[in-house]
Design an enzyme around this catalytic site. Structure first.
Site, PDB file in Angstrom:
ATOM      1  N   SER A  60      -6.674 -16.098  59.867  1.00  0.00           N
ATOM      2  CA  SER A  60      -7.862 -15.837  59.059  1.00  0.00           C
ATOM      3  C   SER A  60      -7.426 -15.329  57.684  1.00  0.00           C
ATOM      4  CB  SER A  60      -8.691 -14.770  59.767  1.00  0.00           C
ATOM      5  OG  SER A  60      -9.576 -14.155  58.869  1.00  0.00           O
ATOM      6  N   SER A  61      -8.318 -15.480  56.688  1.00  0.00           N
ATOM      7  CA  SER A  61      -7.977 -15.043  55.327  1.00  0.00           C
ATOM      8  C   SER A  61      -7.786 -13.528  55.230  1.00  0.00           C
ATOM      9  CB  SER A  61      -9.072 -15.483  54.346  1.00  0.00           C
ATOM     10  OG  SER A  61     -10.327 -14.990  54.752  1.00  0.00           O
ATOM     11  N   CYS A  62      -8.182 -12.779  56.268  1.00  0.00           N
ATOM     12  CA  CYS A  62      -8.006 -11.320  56.203  1.00  0.00           C
ATOM     13  C   CYS A  62      -6.554 -10.897  56.394  1.00  0.00           C
ATOM     14  CB  CYS A  62      -8.895 -10.627  57.216  1.00  0.00           C
ATOM     15  SG  CYS A  62      -8.342 -10.902  58.890  1.00  0.00           S
TER      16      CYS A  62
ATOM     17  N   TYR B 262      -7.120  -6.419  63.330  1.00  0.00           N
ATOM     18  CA  TYR B 262      -7.237  -7.866  63.585  1.00  0.00           C
ATOM     19  C   TYR B 262      -6.205  -8.615  62.724  1.00  0.00           C
ATOM     20  CZ  TYR B 262      -9.990 -12.320  63.259  1.00  0.00           C
ATOM     21  OH  TYR B 262     -10.444 -13.604  63.264  1.00  0.00           O
TER      22      TYR B 262
ATOM     23  N   LYS C 247      -3.160 -11.196  63.751  1.00  0.00           N
ATOM     24  CA  LYS C 247      -3.059 -12.560  63.207  1.00  0.00           C
ATOM     25  C   LYS C 247      -1.720 -12.785  62.506  1.00  0.00           C
ATOM     26  CE  LYS C 247      -7.016 -14.214  64.513  1.00  0.00           C
ATOM     27  NZ  LYS C 247      -7.034 -15.307  65.480  1.00  0.00           N
TER      28      LYS C 247
ATOM     29  N   THR D 150     -10.800 -19.649  55.711  1.00  0.00           N
ATOM     30  CA  THR D 150     -11.663 -18.680  55.050  1.00  0.00           C
ATOM     31  C   THR D 150     -12.848 -18.349  55.963  1.00  0.00           C
ATOM     32  OG1 THR D 150     -12.837 -18.236  53.004  1.00  0.00           O
ATOM     33  CG2 THR D 150     -13.041 -20.480  53.874  1.00  0.00           C
TER      34      THR D 150
ATOM     35  N   HIS E  83     -20.784 -12.188  61.662  1.00  0.00           N
ATOM     36  CA  HIS E  83     -20.436 -12.274  60.237  1.00  0.00           C
ATOM     37  C   HIS E  83     -21.709 -12.330  59.394  1.00  0.00           C
ATOM     38  CE1 HIS E  83     -16.612 -13.806  62.039  1.00  0.00           C
ATOM     39  NE2 HIS E  83     -16.120 -12.999  61.130  1.00  0.00           N
TER      40      HIS E  83
HETATM   41  N1  LIG Z   1     -15.681 -17.200  62.441  1.00  0.00           N
HETATM   42  C1  LIG Z   1     -15.028 -17.092  61.315  1.00  0.00           C
HETATM   43  O1  LIG Z   1     -15.631 -16.877  60.235  1.00  0.00           O
HETATM   44  C2  LIG Z   1     -13.541 -17.277  61.285  1.00  0.00           C
HETATM   45  C3  LIG Z   1     -12.787 -17.540  62.417  1.00  0.00           C
HETATM   46  N2  LIG Z   1     -11.417 -17.691  62.315  1.00  0.00           N
HETATM   47  C4  LIG Z   1     -10.580 -17.900  63.490  1.00  0.00           C
HETATM   48  O2  LIG Z   1     -10.994 -18.993  64.260  1.00  0.00           O
HETATM   49  C5  LIG Z   1     -10.734 -18.746  65.643  1.00  0.00           C
HETATM   50  C6  LIG Z   1     -12.010 -18.967  66.438  1.00  0.00           C
HETATM   51  O3  LIG Z   1     -13.024 -18.097  65.938  1.00  0.00           O
HETATM   52  P1  LIG Z   1     -14.563 -18.338  66.285  1.00  0.00           P
HETATM   53  O4  LIG Z   1     -14.743 -19.689  66.839  1.00  0.00           O
HETATM   54  O5  LIG Z   1     -15.329 -17.885  65.109  1.00  0.00           O
HETATM   55  O6  LIG Z   1     -14.787 -17.260  67.431  1.00  0.00           O
HETATM   56  P2  LIG Z   1     -15.873 -17.275  68.602  1.00  0.00           P
HETATM   57  O7  LIG Z   1     -16.080 -15.839  68.983  1.00  0.00           O
HETATM   58  O8  LIG Z   1     -17.047 -18.098  68.228  1.00  0.00           O
HETATM   59  O9  LIG Z   1     -15.110 -18.026  69.778  1.00  0.00           O
HETATM   60  C7  LIG Z   1     -13.988 -17.476  70.377  1.00  0.00           C
HETATM   61  C8  LIG Z   1     -13.806 -18.134  71.718  1.00  0.00           C
HETATM   62  O10 LIG Z   1     -12.697 -17.512  72.383  1.00  0.00           O
HETATM   63  C9  LIG Z   1     -13.056 -17.263  73.730  1.00  0.00           C
HETATM   64  N3  LIG Z   1     -12.335 -16.114  74.256  1.00  0.00           N
HETATM   65  C10 LIG Z   1     -12.330 -14.852  73.769  1.00  0.00           C
HETATM   66  N4  LIG Z   1     -11.586 -14.067  74.552  1.00  0.00           N
HETATM   67  C11 LIG Z   1     -11.094 -14.852  75.546  1.00  0.00           C
HETATM   68  C12 LIG Z   1     -10.255 -14.630  76.664  1.00  0.00           C
HETATM   69  N5  LIG Z   1      -9.751 -13.405  76.928  1.00  0.00           N
HETATM   70  N6  LIG Z   1      -9.977 -15.662  77.474  1.00  0.00           N
HETATM   71  C13 LIG Z   1     -10.485 -16.880  77.243  1.00  0.00           C
HETATM   72  N7  LIG Z   1     -11.270 -17.171  76.199  1.00  0.00           N
HETATM   73  C14 LIG Z   1     -11.572 -16.160  75.363  1.00  0.00           C
HETATM   74  C15 LIG Z   1     -14.536 -16.966  73.658  1.00  0.00           C
HETATM   75  O11 LIG Z   1     -15.135 -17.105  74.913  1.00  0.00           O
HETATM   76  P3  LIG Z   1     -16.256 -16.026  75.347  1.00  0.00           P
HETATM   77  O12 LIG Z   1     -17.287 -16.074  74.251  1.00  0.00           O
HETATM   78  O13 LIG Z   1     -16.720 -16.521  76.657  1.00  0.00           O
HETATM   79  O14 LIG Z   1     -15.533 -14.713  75.385  1.00  0.00           O
HETATM   80  C16 LIG Z   1     -15.005 -17.997  72.648  1.00  0.00           C
HETATM   81  O15 LIG Z   1     -15.236 -19.233  73.260  1.00  0.00           O
HETATM   82  C17 LIG Z   1     -10.210 -17.314  65.736  1.00  0.00           C
HETATM   83  O16 LIG Z   1      -8.808 -17.329  65.828  1.00  0.00           O
HETATM   84  C18 LIG Z   1     -10.618 -16.702  64.424  1.00  0.00           C
HETATM   85  O17 LIG Z   1      -9.718 -15.728  64.006  1.00  0.00           O
HETATM   86  C19 LIG Z   1     -10.789 -17.591  61.106  1.00  0.00           C
HETATM   87  C20 LIG Z   1     -11.486 -17.355  59.969  1.00  0.00           C
HETATM   88  C21 LIG Z   1     -12.901 -17.160  59.958  1.00  0.00           C
HETATM   89  C1  LIG Z   2     -13.892 -13.842  58.515  1.00  0.00           C
HETATM   90  C2  LIG Z   2     -13.661 -12.397  58.191  1.00  0.00           C
HETATM   91  O1  LIG Z   2     -14.787 -11.632  58.548  1.00  0.00           O
HETATM   92  C3  LIG Z   2     -14.715 -10.215  58.344  1.00  0.00           C
HETATM   93  O2  LIG Z   2     -14.561  -9.891  57.028  1.00  0.00           O
HETATM   94  P1  LIG Z   2     -15.710 -10.043  55.952  1.00  0.00           P
HETATM   95  O3  LIG Z   2     -15.424 -11.206  55.103  1.00  0.00           O
HETATM   96  O4  LIG Z   2     -15.855  -8.746  55.257  1.00  0.00           O
HETATM   97  O5  LIG Z   2     -16.943 -10.441  56.841  1.00  0.00           O
HETATM   98  P2  LIG Z   2     -18.478 -10.206  57.061  1.00  0.00           P
HETATM   99  O6  LIG Z   2     -19.021 -11.565  57.135  1.00  0.00           O
HETATM  100  O7  LIG Z   2     -18.743  -9.316  58.210  1.00  0.00           O
HETATM  101  O8  LIG Z   2     -19.008  -9.456  55.733  1.00  0.00           O
HETATM  102  C4  LIG Z   2     -18.949 -10.034  54.470  1.00  0.00           C
HETATM  103  C5  LIG Z   2     -19.682  -9.193  53.466  1.00  0.00           C
HETATM  104  O9  LIG Z   2     -21.089  -9.307  53.722  1.00  0.00           O
HETATM  105  C6  LIG Z   2     -21.697  -8.030  53.736  1.00  0.00           C
HETATM  106  N1  LIG Z   2     -22.909  -8.070  54.570  1.00  0.00           N
HETATM  107  C7  LIG Z   2     -24.168  -7.939  54.102  1.00  0.00           C
HETATM  108  N2  LIG Z   2     -25.043  -7.933  55.103  1.00  0.00           N
HETATM  109  C8  LIG Z   2     -24.315  -8.133  56.249  1.00  0.00           C
HETATM  110  C9  LIG Z   2     -24.698  -8.258  57.594  1.00  0.00           C
HETATM  111  O10 LIG Z   2     -25.858  -8.156  57.980  1.00  0.00           O
HETATM  112  N3  LIG Z   2     -23.681  -8.472  58.486  1.00  0.00           N
HETATM  113  C10 LIG Z   2     -22.377  -8.571  58.105  1.00  0.00           C
HETATM  114  N4  LIG Z   2     -21.439  -8.818  59.040  1.00  0.00           N
HETATM  115  N5  LIG Z   2     -22.001  -8.431  56.806  1.00  0.00           N
HETATM  116  C11 LIG Z   2     -22.969  -8.221  55.894  1.00  0.00           C
HETATM  117  C12 LIG Z   2     -20.592  -7.131  54.240  1.00  0.00           C
HETATM  118  O11 LIG Z   2     -20.865  -5.780  53.922  1.00  0.00           O
HETATM  119  C13 LIG Z   2     -19.384  -7.703  53.500  1.00  0.00           C
HETATM  120  O12 LIG Z   2     -19.338  -7.206  52.182  1.00  0.00           O
HETATM  121  C14 LIG Z   2     -13.577  -9.612  59.067  1.00  0.00           C
HETATM  122  O13 LIG Z   2     -13.934  -9.512  60.362  1.00  0.00           O
HETATM  123  C15 LIG Z   2     -12.283 -10.365  58.871  1.00  0.00           C
HETATM  124  O14 LIG Z   2     -11.425 -10.020  59.893  1.00  0.00           O
HETATM  125  C16 LIG Z   2     -12.427 -11.859  58.776  1.00  0.00           C
HETATM  126  O15 LIG Z   2     -11.506 -12.576  59.080  1.00  0.00           O
END
Ligand SMILES: NC(=O)C1=CN([C@@H]2O[C@H](COP(=O)(O)OP(=O)(O)OC[C@H]3O[C@@H](n4cnc5c(N)ncnc54)[C@H](OP(=O)(O)O)[C@@H]3O)[C@@H](O)[C@H]2O)C=CC1
Ligand SMILES: C[C@H]1O[C@H](OP(=O)(O)OP(=O)(O)OC[C@H]2O[C@@H](n3cnc4c(=O)[nH]c(N)nc43)[C@H](O)[C@@H]2O)[C@@H](O)[C@@H](O)C1=O
Length: 313
Positions: free
Chosen positions: A110-112, A139, A143, A167, A182
Site C-alpha cells: 500500500s502507498s502508506c 500496518y 507491508k 494507492t 476508508h
Molecule cells: N482498500 C484499499 O484502499 C487498499 C488496499 N490495498 C491492499 O490490497 C489488499 C486487499 O485489500 P482489500 O481488498 O481492500 O481488503 P478487504 O478487507 O476488502 O479484503 C481482504 C480479504 O482478506 C481476507 N482475510 C483477512 N484475514 C484473513 C485470514 N486470516 N485468512 C483468510 N483470509 C483473510 C478477508 O476475508 P474476511 O473478510 O472473511 O476476513 C477479505 O476477503 C491488501 O493487501 C491491502 O493492503 C492497498 C492499497 C489500498
Molecule cells: C489506503 C490507506 O488508507 C488509510 O490511510 P488514509 O489514506 O489516511 O485513509 P482513509 O481513507 O481512512 O482517510 C483519508 C482521509 O479522509 C479523511 N476522512 C474524512 N471523513 C472520513 C471518514 O468518514 N472515514 C475515513 N476513513 N476517513 C475520512 C481522513 O481523516 C483522512 O484525512 C490507511 O489505513 C493506510 O494504511 C492505507 O493504506
C-alpha cells in the site's frame, strides 16, 4: 509473458475489494482454474493449515490480496491486529509458496509504506528514507516486511515474488463500515443515509485539506494481472491513477453523485493522516500500463453497486 489460461492461480482474499476484482478480471480473460478459499475455509494466519493447503493444492501462481485492511480510524485503533495479522498472513503465504514451488507470487502492499513527508509524486526509491505516518505505521511496517520478504526470497532462492503498491482504492465489494472503512465508501454511505433520512448536515472527518489519489479497483485488478505477466524484478511497483483531490473536493463530489443537498461539517478532532501521497507511476507507465476509469465514473458505478447491494437497509 502471458500466463496459460489453465494455470492454477490461488487468489487469496477473493471476497474482498481487491481479490474479488482480480477474480472478475481473470474470469473475463478466460482463466478456468482459480483456487479460492474463504477465511472460514482457510485461516491464513494458521501456519500449519496454510502449509497443508499448499502441499495438497500446489498452485502455480499466487495473488496475495488477503490482509487485515481498514481506514485511518481502524489502523489507529487496532495497531496490534494490523501488524500481527498482516505479518502472519504474508509470512505464511510467501514461505509456503516458496516451499511448494509456486512459479510466481504477487504481494500487495500500500502507498502508506512511504514516509509521511515523502517527495511528491512518490518514487519507489523513497521507501525507508524517513519516518512513517503514525496513524498507520503498524500496518506499513508489516507491508514493508512483505516487500522485503519477496526481495529476500528472490535474492537467496531466485523465487519469482513481486510486489505492487496500490494507492487508495475503491469500488465493488468495498467495506462500507461507518468507522472502520476508508474515506470514499464511508462518505458514500453517510451521504446516502443522510439523503434518505432527510438530514440537513453530514459530518466529515479532519480538515478536508489532505490530498489523496484514488484508483478504481477494476483498474488495479488489470494492473495486477499486467504485472504478473510482464514484470519479474526486485523492486516493488507503484500503482496509481496519477491524479489527486483534496478530501474536501472528494466530499463535494460524493455529495453530488449521491444527490445529498445539505451541509458539510468538518470534525477537526479526527486525524487528517498523511498530508499528501501521490504515487509516481512512471515505472508502471513505462512498462506499458495506464488506468482507464475516472474518479467521477468510478464513483457513479460504485454508488450504483452500493444501492443494489445495501440500498434497502
Ligand atoms: N482498500 C484499499 O484502499 C487498499 C488496499 N490495498 C491492499 O490490497 C489488499 C486487499 O485489500 P482489500 O481488498 O481492500 O481488503 P478487504 O478487507 O476488502 O479484503 C481482504 C480479504 O482478506 C481476507 N482475510 C483477512 N484475514 C484473513 C485470514 N486470516 N485468512 C483468510 N483470509 C483473510 C478477508 O476475508 P474476511 O473478510 O472473511 O476476513 C477479505 O476477503 C491488501 O493487501 C491491502 O493492503 C492497498 C492499497 C489500498
Ligand atoms: C489506503 C490507506 O488508507 C488509510 O490511510 P488514509 O489514506 O489516511 O485513509 P482513509 O481513507 O481512512 O482517510 C483519508 C482521509 O479522509 C479523511 N476522512 C474524512 N471523513 C472520513 C471518514 O468518514 N472515514 C475515513 N476513513 N476517513 C475520512 C481522513 O481523516 C483522512 O484525512 C490507511 O489505513 C493506510 O494504511 C492505507 O493504506
Amino acid at each position: 509473458m502471458p500466463i496459460d489460461t489453465s494455470a492454477k492461480i490461488f487468489v487469496a482474499g477473493h471476497r474482498g475489494l481487491v481479490g474479488s476484482a482480480v477474480v472478475r478480471k481473470l474470469n473475463q480473460l478466460g482463466y478456468t482454474n482459480l483456487l479460492l478459499r474463504t477465511h472460514s475455509d482457510l485461516d491464513l494466519t494458521n501456519q500449519s493449515a496454510v502449509e497443508s493447503f499448499f502441499a495438497a493444492e500446489k498452485p502455480q501462481y499466487v495473488i496475495l490480496a488477503a490482509a487485515k485492511v481498514g481506514g485511518i480510524h481502524a489502523n489507529n485503533t487496532y495497531p496490534a491486529d494490523f501488524i500481527t495479522v498482516n505479518l502472519q498472513i504474508q509470512t505464511n503465504v510467501i514461505v509456503s509458496s516458496f516451499n511448494h514451488k509456486v512459479q510466481k507470487l504477487l504481494f500487495l502492499g500500500s502507498s502508506c509504506i512511504y514516509p509521511k513527508f515523502a517527495p511528491q509524486p512518490i518514487p519507489e526509491n523513497a521507501l525507508l528514507t524517513a519516518p512513517l505516518e503514525p496513524t498507520n505505521e503498524w500496518y506499513a511496517i508489516a507491508k514493508i516486511a512483505g516487500i522485503k520478504m519477496c526481495q529476500a526470497y528472490r535474492l537467496q532462492h531466485n523465487f519469482d515474488a513481486i510486489s505492487a503498491m496500490p494507492t487508495n482504492l475503491y469500488g465493488t465489494n468495498d467495506n462500507f463500515h461507518p468507522e472502520n472503512s476508508h474515506v470514499l465508501p464511508a462518505l458514500l454511505r453517510r451521504f446516502h443515509e443522510a439523503k434518505i433520512n432527510n438530514l440537513d448536515k453530514v459530518v466529515v472527518w479532519g480538515t478536508g485539506s489532505p490530498l489523496r489519489e484514488f484508483l478504481h479497483v477494476d483498474d488495479l485488478a488489470d494492473a495486477v494481472i499486467f504485472l504478473l505477466e510482464n514484470y519479474s524484478d526486485l523492486e516493488h511497483v507503484n500503482v496509481g491513477s496519477g491524479s489527486e483531490v483534496t478530501i474536501k473536493e472528494l466530499a463535494e463530489l460524493v455529495k453530488e453523485v449521491v444527490g445529498f443537498k445539505g451541509e458539510l461539517i468538518w470534525d477537526s478532532t479526527k486525524p487528517d493522516g498523511t498530508p499528501r501521497k501521490l504515487m509516481d507511476t512512471s515505472k508502471l507507465v513505462g512498462l506499458g500500463w495506464t488506468p482507464k476509469i475516472s474518479l467521477r465514473d468510478g464513483l457513479v458505478d460504485t454508488y450504483k453497486w452500493y444501492l443494489e447491494n445495501y440500498g434497502k437497509q
